[in-house]
Design an enzyme around this catalytic site. Structure first.
Site: not given
Length: 120
Positions: A20, A48, A89, A91
């Protein structure tokens, strides 16, 4: 204070594997100067935000602010000198991979660096 921006490398990623990454905007507090940086690591595990939590303290210690612009994944093949940026991601949303690639090119000058909007 703008010289603090110059002390922060444009990109720092693990030397091998798929992991990531996040695109972070760092800026001078109460100022207009900023730059975007790329950080990626396997040690982030599944999230992340673990990268962001690791990146923030040393940057704020320089008197700078951090804002995550998004994330994705990087596939790093050091043997073939290739980086591939993709994904997003959950989030933070998808980083602007074209910006991330430009930052990576400034550090990995002799690499082939590509990106795609593919999720996997």
């Amino acid at each position: 204070m703008a010289d603090a921006l110059g002390k922060v490398p444009d990109a720092e990623v693990d030397p091998e594997g798929t992991f990531k990454y996040i695109l972070v905007r760092i800026k001078v507090k109460d100022g207009t100067d900023y730059k975007d940086i790329v950080r990626g690591t396997k040690s982030a595990g599944q999230y992340h935000n673990h990268i962001f939590e690791k990146v923030t303290p040393p940057i704020t210690a320089l008197g700078l602010e951090c804002n995550c612009l998004g994330g994705g994944k990087i596939e790093h093949n050091s043997k073939d000198k290739k980086l591939h940026v993709f994904g997003e991601s959950t989030g933070y949303g998808k980083a602007d991979h074209s910006v991330s690639v430009e930052k990576l090119k400034s550090v990995f000058k002799d690499y082939e660096i590509t990106w795609s909007d593919d999720k996997e």
